[in-house]
Every structure is written in C-alpha cells, then in structure tokens.
Design an enzyme around this catalytic site. Structure first.
Site, PDB file in Angstrom:
ATOM      1  N   TYR A 184      21.065 -50.605 -20.695  1.00  0.00           N
ATOM      2  CA  TYR A 184      20.288 -49.364 -20.768  1.00  0.00           C
ATOM      3  C   TYR A 184      18.866 -49.645 -21.278  1.00  0.00           C
ATOM      4  O   TYR A 184      18.452 -50.798 -21.396  1.00  0.00           O
ATOM      5  CB  TYR A 184      21.063 -48.323 -21.592  1.00  0.00           C
ATOM      6  CG  TYR A 184      22.370 -47.981 -20.913  1.00  0.00           C
ATOM      7  CD1 TYR A 184      22.363 -47.411 -19.633  1.00  0.00           C
ATOM      8  CD2 TYR A 184      23.600 -48.285 -21.494  1.00  0.00           C
ATOM      9  CE1 TYR A 184      23.556 -47.136 -18.966  1.00  0.00           C
ATOM     10  CE2 TYR A 184      24.790 -48.020 -20.830  1.00  0.00           C
ATOM     11  CZ  TYR A 184      24.772 -47.436 -19.564  1.00  0.00           C
ATOM     12  OH  TYR A 184      25.930 -47.172 -18.910  1.00  0.00           O
ATOM     13  N   GLY A 297      37.620 -56.357 -25.515  1.00  0.00           N
ATOM     14  CA  GLY A 297      38.825 -57.065 -25.141  1.00  0.00           C
ATOM     15  C   GLY A 297      39.768 -57.405 -26.285  1.00  0.00           C
ATOM     16  O   GLY A 297      40.663 -58.242 -26.109  1.00  0.00           O
ATOM     17  N   GLY A 318      37.966 -49.776 -27.690  1.00  0.00           N
ATOM     18  CA  GLY A 318      37.576 -48.794 -26.698  1.00  0.00           C
ATOM     19  C   GLY A 318      38.774 -48.253 -25.939  1.00  0.00           C
ATOM     20  O   GLY A 318      39.349 -47.222 -26.282  1.00  0.00           O
TER      21      GLY A 318
HETATM   22  C1  LIG Z   1      35.357 -45.352 -20.547  1.00  0.00           C
HETATM   23  C2  LIG Z   1      34.379 -46.190 -21.331  1.00  0.00           C
HETATM   24  C3  LIG Z   1      33.205 -45.617 -21.773  1.00  0.00           C
HETATM   25  C4  LIG Z   1      32.306 -46.356 -22.543  1.00  0.00           C
HETATM   26  N1  LIG Z   1      31.182 -45.745 -23.027  1.00  0.00           N
HETATM   27  C5  LIG Z   1      30.355 -46.407 -23.865  1.00  0.00           C
HETATM   28  C6  LIG Z   1      29.268 -45.752 -24.494  1.00  0.00           C
HETATM   29  O1  LIG Z   1      29.044 -44.548 -24.313  1.00  0.00           O
HETATM   30  N2  LIG Z   1      28.498 -46.484 -25.330  1.00  0.00           N
HETATM   31  C7  LIG Z   1      28.740 -47.809 -25.576  1.00  0.00           C
HETATM   32  O2  LIG Z   1      28.008 -48.431 -26.353  1.00  0.00           O
HETATM   33  N3  LIG Z   1      29.778 -48.452 -25.022  1.00  0.00           N
HETATM   34  C8  LIG Z   1      30.598 -47.782 -24.197  1.00  0.00           C
HETATM   35  N4  LIG Z   1      31.699 -48.413 -23.695  1.00  0.00           N
HETATM   36  C9  LIG Z   1      32.051 -49.751 -24.190  1.00  0.00           C
HETATM   37  C10 LIG Z   1      32.997 -49.599 -25.398  1.00  0.00           C
HETATM   38  O3  LIG Z   1      32.309 -49.037 -26.507  1.00  0.00           O
HETATM   39  C11 LIG Z   1      33.578 -50.943 -25.861  1.00  0.00           C
HETATM   40  O4  LIG Z   1      32.554 -51.754 -26.400  1.00  0.00           O
HETATM   41  C12 LIG Z   1      34.257 -51.663 -24.710  1.00  0.00           C
HETATM   42  O5  LIG Z   1      35.122 -50.779 -24.014  1.00  0.00           O
HETATM   43  C13 LIG Z   1      35.043 -52.879 -25.178  1.00  0.00           C
HETATM   44  O6  LIG Z   1      36.137 -52.519 -25.945  1.00  0.00           O
HETATM   45  P1  LIG Z   1      37.663 -52.538 -25.358  1.00  0.00           P
HETATM   46  O7  LIG Z   1      37.840 -53.847 -24.695  1.00  0.00           O
HETATM   47  O8  LIG Z   1      38.493 -52.349 -26.590  1.00  0.00           O
HETATM   48  O9  LIG Z   1      37.760 -51.400 -24.402  1.00  0.00           O
HETATM   49  C14 LIG Z   1      32.585 -47.709 -22.864  1.00  0.00           C
HETATM   50  C15 LIG Z   1      33.779 -48.291 -22.392  1.00  0.00           C
HETATM   51  C16 LIG Z   1      34.670 -47.549 -21.650  1.00  0.00           C
HETATM   52  C17 LIG Z   1      35.951 -48.191 -21.196  1.00  0.00           C
END
Ligand SMILES: Cc1cc2nc3c(=O)[nH]c(=O)nc-3n(C[C@H](O)[C@H](O)[C@H](O)COP(=O)(O)O)c2cc1C
Length: 361
Positions: A184, A297, A318
């Site tokens: 972004y 992850g 996430g």
């Molecule tokens: C549906 C979705 C929406 C997300 N929206 C954002 C967001 O608004 N801002 C952000 O910094 N990261 C966003 N992310 C990234 C998550 O904050 C996180 O860093 C990422 O999913 C890795 O974590 P995980 O492997 O536990 O899902 C998003 C991820 C997912 C899956």
C-alpha cells in the site's frame, strides 16, 4: 493449572498495556463497513474475538477519502465514522481487551470508482498495477493509472494520518497501528521496485523511507509514541511492491523508528518454505527497542516456539482468528481449530463467515 504455563499464554507488558497473553488479533479487512462506515455487526464480531488482557488490531481503516481501494472498508476521517467506531471499541473494552486501530492508505491499489469525483488514485509513482486475474482467468480487480504525488502535496497526506490517529483516540481506541505493509501507499514509497521519484522522497533508502518516518513522527507527536505501532513487510512482494534489499530496508526502518520510541513493530514473515522460516526477522527483532510482533503463517506450536526462543514478544494471528473467535482459549486447551472459509473473507454478509464461526463447547 498444573504444569508449566504455555509460553503463548503468559502475560506480557506492552508499554503501559498489561496483556494477559501473546495471541493478538491481526488486522483483517472484512469489507462489511458499508459506504466506509463501521456497522453495528462489527460490535459482535470484535467482541467475540476480545478476551481479558487480549490485544486486538482493527481492520485497515482509511485515513481520507482517497485512501480506499476495495468496497466497504471502514474509514476514520469523518465524524460519522468516529461515532460509528465508538460502540465497537466500547464492546471490546467491556471484555477487558486492548484495541488498536490500523490506519491505512492504499495508494495505487485502487480504482477511480473508489476515489472522490472519480479521480486517479495517488501514489509515489504513475506506474500502473497489472490487473489481478483469478485461477479461472476472470479479472478479480483492476486498477486505474495512479497520479504521482507532487512533493508539495506530501505534507497533506502526512497530516491525514495525524488526524486519523487523533480521531482513533477520540473514538476510544487505545492506540494506532500505521499500515506500512502489503504494497500500500507507504510501501509504494519505501520500496525501490515501485518508487521512481527524483525528489527527496525517492532514490536513496533514506529518501524512500522519509514519507513513512514523517507519518510516524507526526502521529507520535499527536497521540504519544506509547500509543503508536507500525506494521512492515519488507520481504513481501504483494501488490508488485518488492525491494532489492529487504533486510537492509527492514533494519533501516526499525533503527529509524527507535528514535521516536514507538510502542510496537509488527513484521510479516517472508513466506519461504525453508528451514530459515521464522528466523529471518531476527536482525530486526534484535534491533528494535519496543514490542516486536510477528505475523504470517503461525500455528499454535510455531507461536510457542517463537516466544520460547525469544524471536518475538507477540504473535498476530489472522486466518485462524477469523474462524476461531476464541482462539486464545483453544490454544490454552490445545483444542482443535475450526477451518476458515476463504470465500467469505471479503463477502459483505453481516453474519455468514463473520460472526457465525462456532465457539468451543
Ligand atoms: C482476510 C484477510 C484480510 C487481511 N486484511 C489486512 C489488513 O486490513 N491489514 C493488514 O495489515 N493485514 C491484513 N491481512 C494480513 C493479516 O493481518 C496477517 O498478517 C496475515 O493474514 C498473516 O497471518 P495468518 O497467517 O495468521 O493469517 C489480512 C489477511 C487476511 C487473510
């Protein structure tokens, strides 16, 4: 309870915030804030994920009317938006959790339909993103050629972040996390694959990082550095936003923000299938003076390992937190996790895939 405490579920003091455990709700865009206004259904969604002593980071929230690039993402630049956030924040506080607002500008990851008067999205550059095509060959999103910000316009955007942070505090949030990740606007300045400027905001690493650091400084001056976090993803290439030297970029940024004494830095793991997975952030972890949070992850055991080996203070989850509103409790009991359904991540339904994931019995 008998036995050693589970490292993920031990208390941690993040500045003045006393957290009861290390399982953080990562910022998650859900696209259910119709017309950029947070909705009453978010009260239930966030309070389901709040626990006593937990930390929640709200979904990316636009700082101005040029900040959006997706349907129905929330903002925090109008009085109406600030008022709409209040009951959501109150509900999270009622559960005893700390709540940060993530403030955001998409830059060129946008289409003129999301822009005031259909104007071009703004960026560090005028380079267009290629359309995103799904597996079935259908275009998922397409973008409008961005307009390169003029040097003299940059202070206005810094000011938008400052005002958004002020508004977040007015809405009751405990602090803000500045979104400097995932391709972004801030990354469009920081990374050399995108930034092609010739003014003092382009060229050298120091120049490319200047915009983000001006935002950090302005926000810290406005609400206090003890309420400010920054999310970074130096290794990510998301949004065609890669850098030729991500390690150098990450290190430069954490050292630079140390000067302002900000509260936390959240860093996204490089998605590499290698034995060095989850160790590549160590140089930044060591260099940063505040709370270091990692994301990307992690499952329960990865989180336990990272805390045990002191590779992080907090783990932001996430996708598992989308599908498991009581994730800290499930980790405590080592209970099975609900699967998440990608199809409903960004669907606009106020219930389905949002507040209907089951809790543990
Ligand atoms: C549906 C979705 C929406 C997300 N929206 C954002 C967001 O608004 N801002 C952000 O910094 N990261 C966003 N992310 C990234 C998550 O904050 C996180 O860093 C990422 O999913 C890795 O974590 P995980 O492997 O536990 O899902 C998003 C991820 C997912 C899956």
């Amino acid at each position: 309870m008998a036995g050693d405490p589970i490292p993920l579920l031990t208390p941690y003091k993040m500045g003045k915030f006393n957290l009861a455990h290390r399982v953080v709700l990562a910022s998650l865009t859900r696209q259910r804030s119709y017309n950029n206004v947070p909705q009453p259904h978010a009260v239930l969604y966030y309070s389901q994920r709040a626990s006593k002593g937990g930390l929640l980071i709200a979904e990316a929230t636009g700082v101005s009317d040029t900040a959006q690039g997706y349907p129905d993402t929330p903002g925090i630049w109008t009085k109406e938006q600030v008022e709409a956030w209040k009951p959501i924040v109150d509900a999270v506080h009622a559960k005893g959790a700390t709540f940060f607002c993530q403030i955001w500008h998409v830059g060129r990851v946008s289409d003129s339909v999301y822009q005031p008067n259909g104007q071009a999205p703004i960026s560090s550059t005028d380079k267009l993103l290629t359309p995103q095509i799904g597996g079935d060959g259908v275009v998922i999103s397409q973008f409008t050629p961005p307009r390169r910000l003029r040097t003299e316009e940059i202070p206005n955007i810094v000011n938008d972040f400052r005002l958004a942070a002020r508004n977040a505090i007015e809405a009751g949030f405990d602090g803000v996390q500045i979104n400097g990740a995932h391709g972004y606007l801030l990354e469009q300045f920081m990374k050399d694959q995108v930034n092609d400027r010739t003014d003092e905001y382009g060229g050298s690493l120091e120049n490319r990082c200047r915009f983000t650091l001006e935002i950090v400084e302005a926000v810290a001056n406005e609400i206090g550095a003890e309420r400010v976090g920054l999310k970074l993803s130096p290794f990510s290439k998301f949004g065609e936003c890669g850098d030729s030297n991500p390690l150098e970029l990450g290190l430069y940024m954490v050292n630079a923000v140390n000067k302002y004494g900000i509260l936390h830095c959240q860093m996204v793991e490089p998605r590499m299938e290698s034995e060095f997975f989850s160790h590549s952030l160590m140089p930044m972890r060591k260099a940063f003076n505040g709370t270091f949070m990692v994301t990307g992850g992690y499952d329960r055991q990865d989180g336990i390992n990272a805390i045990t080996e002191n590779r992080a203070d907090l783990i932001a989850y996430g996708r598992y937190f989308i599908s498991n509103p009581d994730l800290p409790k499930r980790f405590a009991f080592n209970a099975p996790l609900n699967k998440y359904y990608r199809e409903t991540f960004y669907s606009s339904d106020p219930v389905v895939g949002y507040t209907d994931y089951p809790f543990l019995e």
